[in-house]
Design a protein around this motif. Structure first.
Motif, PDB file in Angstrom:
ATOM      1  N   UNK A  31      28.511  44.367  99.264  1.00 29.85           N
ATOM      2  CA  UNK A  31      27.624  45.290  98.542  1.00 29.85           C
ATOM      3  C   UNK A  31      27.004  44.606  97.334  1.00 29.85           C
ATOM      4  N   UNK A  32      27.812  43.865  96.609  1.00 37.98           N
ATOM      5  CA  UNK A  32      27.287  43.159  95.428  1.00 37.98           C
ATOM      6  C   UNK A  32      26.219  42.150  95.819  1.00 37.98           C
ATOM      7  N   UNK A  33      26.497  41.333  96.823  1.00 34.61           N
ATOM      8  CA  UNK A  33      25.532  40.318  97.234  1.00 34.61           C
ATOM      9  C   UNK A  33      24.259  40.947  97.795  1.00 34.61           C
ATOM     10  N   UNK A  34      24.412  42.023  98.589  1.00 31.80           N
ATOM     11  CA  UNK A  34      23.246  42.701  99.171  1.00 31.80           C
ATOM     12  C   UNK A  34      22.370  43.303  98.073  1.00 31.80           C
ATOM     13  N   UNK A  35      22.986  43.905  97.076  1.00 28.93           N
ATOM     14  CA  UNK A  35      22.219  44.522  95.985  1.00 28.93           C
ATOM     15  C   UNK A  35      21.441  43.472  95.201  1.00 28.93           C
ATOM     16  N   UNK A  36      22.100  42.363  94.895  1.00 27.36           N
ATOM     17  CA  UNK A  36      21.420  41.300  94.142  1.00 27.36           C
ATOM     18  C   UNK A  36      20.251  40.717  94.931  1.00 27.36           C
ATOM     19  N   UNK A  37      20.467  40.472  96.225  1.00 31.02           N
ATOM     20  CA  UNK A  37      19.388  39.901  97.049  1.00 31.02           C
ATOM     21  C   UNK A  37      18.223  40.872  97.183  1.00 31.02           C
ATOM     22  N   UNK A  38      18.517  42.167  97.287  1.00 25.97           N
ATOM     23  CA  UNK A  38      17.447  43.167  97.401  1.00 25.97           C
ATOM     24  C   UNK A  38      16.600  43.207  96.136  1.00 25.97           C
ATOM     25  N   UNK A  57      12.308  38.408  89.006  1.00 22.46           N
ATOM     26  CA  UNK A  57      13.695  37.996  89.247  1.00 22.46           C
ATOM     27  C   UNK A  57      13.661  36.808  90.198  1.00 22.46           C
ATOM     28  N   UNK A  58      13.946  35.630  89.671  1.00 24.62           N
ATOM     29  CA  UNK A  58      13.773  34.413  90.463  1.00 24.62           C
ATOM     30  C   UNK A  58      14.843  34.251  91.538  1.00 24.62           C
ATOM     31  N   UNK A  59      16.072  34.666  91.267  1.00 26.16           N
ATOM     32  CA  UNK A  59      17.160  34.492  92.226  1.00 26.16           C
ATOM     33  C   UNK A  59      18.183  35.594  92.029  1.00 26.16           C
ATOM     34  N   UNK A  96      18.739  44.174  85.486  1.00 32.79           N
ATOM     35  CA  UNK A  96      17.844  43.029  85.673  1.00 32.79           C
ATOM     36  C   UNK A  96      16.636  43.186  84.759  1.00 32.79           C
ATOM     37  N   UNK A  97      15.944  42.087  84.518  1.00 33.44           N
ATOM     38  CA  UNK A  97      14.808  42.048  83.590  1.00 33.44           C
ATOM     39  C   UNK A  97      13.494  42.017  84.357  1.00 33.44           C
ATOM     40  N   UNK A  98      12.489  42.728  83.817  1.00 30.43           N
ATOM     41  CA  UNK A  98      11.151  42.725  84.400  1.00 30.43           C
ATOM     42  C   UNK A  98      10.116  42.491  83.301  1.00 30.43           C
ATOM     43  N   UNK A  99       8.914  42.139  83.691  1.00 34.72           N
ATOM     44  CA  UNK A  99       7.808  41.997  82.743  1.00 34.72           C
ATOM     45  C   UNK A  99       7.147  43.359  82.579  1.00 34.72           C
ATOM     46  N   UNK A 100       7.346  43.984  81.432  1.00 32.97           N
ATOM     47  CA  UNK A 100       6.796  45.317  81.183  1.00 32.97           C
ATOM     48  C   UNK A 100       6.669  45.528  79.687  1.00 32.97           C
ATOM     49  N   UNK A 101       5.693  46.375  79.308  1.00 30.75           N
ATOM     50  CA  UNK A 101       5.465  46.685  77.900  1.00 30.75           C
ATOM     51  C   UNK A 101       5.478  48.181  77.624  1.00 30.75           C
TER      52      UNK A 101
END
Length: 294
Positions: free
Chosen positions: A202-209, A217-219, A241-246
């Protein structure tokens, strides 16, 4: 009667001649004072335009630059007036004028204390580089885009297109969160999976999604994932996770997209997202004994 009239006429003539002689004697000073006062008007116009241009480069609000330029113009004319009165040796009139201005200013200040406070606060807010029109801010329990900062009010438009109007003093005296000062925002997502799930998968699937959904999100390593608790019907986790937003709207859109994609991925992988279920069981036989009263 004729003698009294002659005496009065003589006194009037002497008074007029005295004034005429005084005017002639002070004519150079009078001319110089008039020239100084007239020059002050022309200088005030130039100062007003110059100050208006300088302020407009720092402040987007035209009302603020207009008021500041007018204040500069009034100050310039007042200085010219005081100089002209000093040339005419009217020091007593100058002192009386200053005293009267002080009394009037005090009375106006007391009667318009709230309005002047909002005006000063509006000028201060307009010069702040970290609060601008178009920024997305949160203050006093409201969040939205800054639409206008004028001399009295601070206008905010919420995400549902409602307009919120604050007194400038309220904005200046309370904390304000500005989402537009940084180009990155962190999205936090909480969810839960069934107890039968493979937690590592579940952890790996969530991160990859998340990594596939957002270009920022580069990786999968850039995604934070933490299991938080054993819940009543699921094992809960926190994903960040981080995104580009203002703006907060962009953050909400990103969170919505993440939920959609994670749900799709879980459905394909057979991962269960449980929800509380209440079961009512009626197969127990209850016996009620009734005592017979003889």
């Amino acid at each position: 009667m004729n003698d009294q009239f002659s005496i009065a006429f003589g006194n009037l003539k002497d008074k007029l001649f005295g004034w005429f002689n005084a005017i002639i004697a002070n004519l150079p000073n009078l001319v110089l004072a008039i020239l100084v006062f007239v020059a002050a008007f022309f200088v005030a116009r130039y100062v007003s335009k110059l100050v208006g241009k300088l302020v407009s480069k720092r402040v987007e609000q035209k009302s603020i630059s207009l008021v500041v330029s007018r204040i500069a113009s009034v100050i310039t004319v007042s200085v010219g007036l005081f100089i002209a009165l000093g040339i005419l040796n009217l020091s007593q009139a100058l002192t009386s004028l200053l005293a009267g201005a002080g009394v009037v200013g005090l009375a106006v200040g007391l009667s318009l204390q709230g309005t002047l406070s909002n005006t000063v606060s509006g000028i201060v807010l307009s010069f702040r580089k970290r609060i601008r029109i178009g920024h997305w801010v949160e203050t006093n329990g409201f969040s939205g885009e800054v639409m206008d900062i004028n001399l009295n009010t601070f206008i905010l438009k919420e995400a549902d297109n409602n307009i919120v109007i604050f007194p400038n003093k309220l904005i200046l005296e309370n904390p304000i969160k500005n989402y537009s000062l940084t180009t990155r925002m962190r999205v936090s997502l909480e969810c839960g999976v069934g107890y039968e799930s493979n937690l590592e998968m579940v952890e790996q699937l969530t991160k990859e999604t998340i990594a596939k959904t957002f270009d920022q999100v580069e990786s999968p390593k850039d995604v934070e994932f933490y299991y938080t608790e054993f819940g009543g019907s699921s094992i809960n986790y926190l994903c960040r996770f981080w995104i580009d937003a203002e703006s907060l709207l962009e953050k909400l859109r990103a969170k919505t997209q993440a939920i959609i994609e994670i749900k799709k991925a879980y459905d394909e992988a057979g991962v269960n997202i449980p929800f509380p279920i209440r079961t009512l069981q009626f197969d127990n036989k209850l016996s009620i004994n009734k005592e017979e009263v003889s």
